[in-house]
Design a protein around this motif. Structure first.
Motif, PDB file in Angstrom:
ATOM      1  N   TYR A  18      56.547  12.180  75.846  1.00 16.25           N
ATOM      2  CA  TYR A  18      55.543  12.386  74.851  1.00 16.25           C
ATOM      3  C   TYR A  18      54.548  11.217  75.322  1.00 16.25           C
ATOM      4  O   TYR A  18      54.805  10.286  75.945  1.00 16.25           O
ATOM      5  CB  TYR A  18      55.753  11.769  73.553  1.00 16.25           C
ATOM      6  N   ALA A  19      53.147  11.239  74.880  1.00 15.06           N
ATOM      7  CA  ALA A  19      52.220  10.285  74.978  1.00 15.06           C
ATOM      8  C   ALA A  19      52.714   8.939  74.158  1.00 15.06           C
ATOM      9  O   ALA A  19      53.587   9.246  73.406  1.00 15.06           O
ATOM     10  CB  ALA A  19      50.993  10.698  74.606  1.00 15.06           C
ATOM     11  N   LEU A  20      52.080   7.909  74.284  1.00 17.07           N
ATOM     12  CA  LEU A  20      52.616   6.690  73.548  1.00 17.07           C
ATOM     13  C   LEU A  20      52.685   6.768  71.987  1.00 17.07           C
ATOM     14  O   LEU A  20      53.745   6.578  71.441  1.00 17.07           O
ATOM     15  CB  LEU A  20      51.747   5.605  73.777  1.00 17.07           C
ATOM     16  N   ILE A  21      51.703   7.217  71.407  1.00 13.77           N
ATOM     17  CA  ILE A  21      51.645   7.369  69.869  1.00 13.77           C
ATOM     18  C   ILE A  21      52.397   8.635  69.240  1.00 13.77           C
ATOM     19  O   ILE A  21      53.393   7.984  68.352  1.00 13.77           O
ATOM     20  CB  ILE A  21      50.120   7.753  69.268  1.00 13.77           C
ATOM     21  N   PRO A  22      52.813   9.567  69.992  1.00 12.17           N
ATOM     22  CA  PRO A  22      53.978  10.502  69.361  1.00 12.17           C
ATOM     23  C   PRO A  22      55.106   9.816  69.701  1.00 12.17           C
ATOM     24  O   PRO A  22      56.205  10.249  68.940  1.00 12.17           O
ATOM     25  CB  PRO A  22      53.673  11.793  70.130  1.00 12.17           C
ATOM     26  N   LEU A  23      55.583   9.372  70.769  1.00 19.49           N
ATOM     27  CA  LEU A  23      56.630   8.471  71.012  1.00 19.49           C
ATOM     28  C   LEU A  23      57.096   7.498  70.009  1.00 19.49           C
ATOM     29  O   LEU A  23      58.198   7.686  69.535  1.00 19.49           O
ATOM     30  CB  LEU A  23      56.603   7.641  72.360  1.00 19.49           C
ATOM     31  N   LEU A  24      55.883   6.720  69.637  1.00 21.13           N
ATOM     32  CA  LEU A  24      56.122   5.479  68.732  1.00 21.13           C
ATOM     33  C   LEU A  24      56.543   6.250  67.166  1.00 21.13           C
ATOM     34  O   LEU A  24      57.506   5.873  66.471  1.00 21.13           O
ATOM     35  CB  LEU A  24      54.962   4.594  68.481  1.00 21.13           C
ATOM     36  N   LYS A  29      60.477   7.174  62.988  1.00 19.60           N
ATOM     37  CA  LYS A  29      61.127   8.556  62.345  1.00 19.60           C
ATOM     38  C   LYS A  29      62.690   8.191  62.642  1.00 19.60           C
ATOM     39  O   LYS A  29      63.442   8.516  61.525  1.00 19.60           O
ATOM     40  CB  LYS A  29      60.763   9.900  62.589  1.00 19.60           C
ATOM     41  N   LYS A  30      63.114   7.970  63.881  1.00 17.57           N
ATOM     42  CA  LYS A  30      64.825   7.920  63.870  1.00 17.57           C
ATOM     43  C   LYS A  30      65.182   6.533  63.306  1.00 17.57           C
ATOM     44  O   LYS A  30      66.398   6.366  62.519  1.00 17.57           O
ATOM     45  CB  LYS A  30      64.868   7.914  65.440  1.00 17.57           C
ATOM     46  N   PHE A  31      64.396   5.364  63.252  1.00 20.53           N
ATOM     47  CA  PHE A  31      64.763   4.190  62.699  1.00 20.53           C
ATOM     48  C   PHE A  31      64.792   4.220  61.192  1.00 20.53           C
ATOM     49  O   PHE A  31      65.757   3.920  60.362  1.00 20.53           O
ATOM     50  CB  PHE A  31      63.954   3.135  62.993  1.00 20.53           C
ATOM     51  N   SER A  32      63.656   5.355  60.591  1.00 19.22           N
ATOM     52  CA  SER A  32      63.858   5.517  59.091  1.00 19.22           C
ATOM     53  C   SER A  32      65.194   6.383  58.737  1.00 19.22           C
ATOM     54  O   SER A  32      65.803   6.033  57.773  1.00 19.22           O
ATOM     55  CB  SER A  32      62.744   6.410  58.969  1.00 19.22           C
ATOM     56  N   ASP A  33      65.553   7.441  59.705  1.00 17.60           N
ATOM     57  CA  ASP A  33      66.616   8.166  59.542  1.00 17.60           C
ATOM     58  C   ASP A  33      67.885   7.082  59.367  1.00 17.60           C
ATOM     59  O   ASP A  33      68.865   7.405  58.577  1.00 17.60           O
ATOM     60  CB  ASP A  33      67.076   9.368  60.656  1.00 17.60           C
ATOM     61  N   TRP A  34      67.955   6.324  60.338  1.00 14.97           N
ATOM     62  CA  TRP A  34      69.175   5.285  60.452  1.00 14.97           C
ATOM     63  C   TRP A  34      69.443   4.462  59.227  1.00 14.97           C
ATOM     64  O   TRP A  34      70.375   4.094  58.888  1.00 14.97           O
ATOM     65  CB  TRP A  34      69.148   4.723  61.867  1.00 14.97           C
ATOM     66  N   PHE A  35      67.998   4.012  58.816  1.00 10.99           N
ATOM     67  CA  PHE A  35      68.339   3.208  57.725  1.00 10.99           C
ATOM     68  C   PHE A  35      68.608   3.977  56.535  1.00 10.99           C
ATOM     69  O   PHE A  35      69.543   3.471  55.569  1.00 10.99           O
ATOM     70  CB  PHE A  35      66.800   2.659  57.502  1.00 10.99           C
ATOM     71  N   ASN A  36      68.016   5.106  56.428  1.00 10.07           N
ATOM     72  CA  ASN A  36      68.496   5.889  55.361  1.00 10.07           C
ATOM     73  C   ASN A  36      70.195   6.090  55.266  1.00 10.07           C
ATOM     74  O   ASN A  36      70.816   6.142  54.358  1.00 10.07           O
ATOM     75  CB  ASN A  36      67.822   7.319  55.095  1.00 10.07           C
TER      76      ASN A  36
END
Length: 167
Positions: A18-24, A29-36
């Motif tokens: 992905y480009a930078l913004i979609p990659l970020l 989103k992945k960190f949000s999932d992990w925290f949850n």
């Protein structure tokens, strides 16, 4: 470490195109999932278990060896003990008040090494002996840094990480 870099690469393998913004966005989103996920784990844990599973399991695995490890009291006031490691025959000095061991594992990891656990078991044995009551009380979880206590661990995940797209 190499293994964690490998696993992070595999988690974001597709997103790296992905480009930078979609990659970020994908990373957030992945960190949000992990925290949850960690929040759910911390809430469902037993209130009787005072330590995070990583440390609880580690100390549980050391317990039977620590019970058989020779310990000699150096200083009952300072709670200093000499512990003989039966594997290598070396002697180590453990201080339960300072939460340290001359092997340095206890100092770095912030939870007891084999020698620290052996000294604590000896401390409990002496405390239970008739006529030898101490003023000092140390609970099992107090041997570890507060960062390994389940109550503090739960606080680390209580906030929500929101994934907000760039648009």
């Amino acid at each position: 470490t190499g293994k964690s870099v490998e696993s992070m690469n595999s988690v974001f393998r597709d997103a790296r195109r992905y480009a930078l913004i979609p990659l970020l966005d994908t990373i957030i989103k992945k960190f949000s999932d992990w925290f949850n996920e960690h929040r759910k784990d911390s809430v469902t844990g037993s209130i009787d278990i005072k330590l995070v599973p990583l440390v609880e399991i580690h100390l549980h695995n050391l317990w039977s060896t620590a019970e058989k490890t020779p310990v000699r009291e150096f200083n009952s006031y300072e709670l200093e003990y000499e512990v003989t490691d039966t594997e290598n025959g070396k002697n180590y000095v453990v201080n339960l008040i300072e939460k340290s061991c001359s092997c340095k594992v206890y100092d770095y990891e912030k939870y007891p090494c084999l020698h620290g656990l052996a000294a604590y078991l000896y401390f409990l044995e002496v405390e239970a002996a008739p006529g030898r009551r101490r003023d000092i009380r140390i609970k099992y979880h107090e041997l570890c840094s507060k960062y390994y206590w389940t109550e503090l661990s739960a606080l680390a995940y209580y906030k929500t990480i929101y994934s907000v797209p760039d648009r």
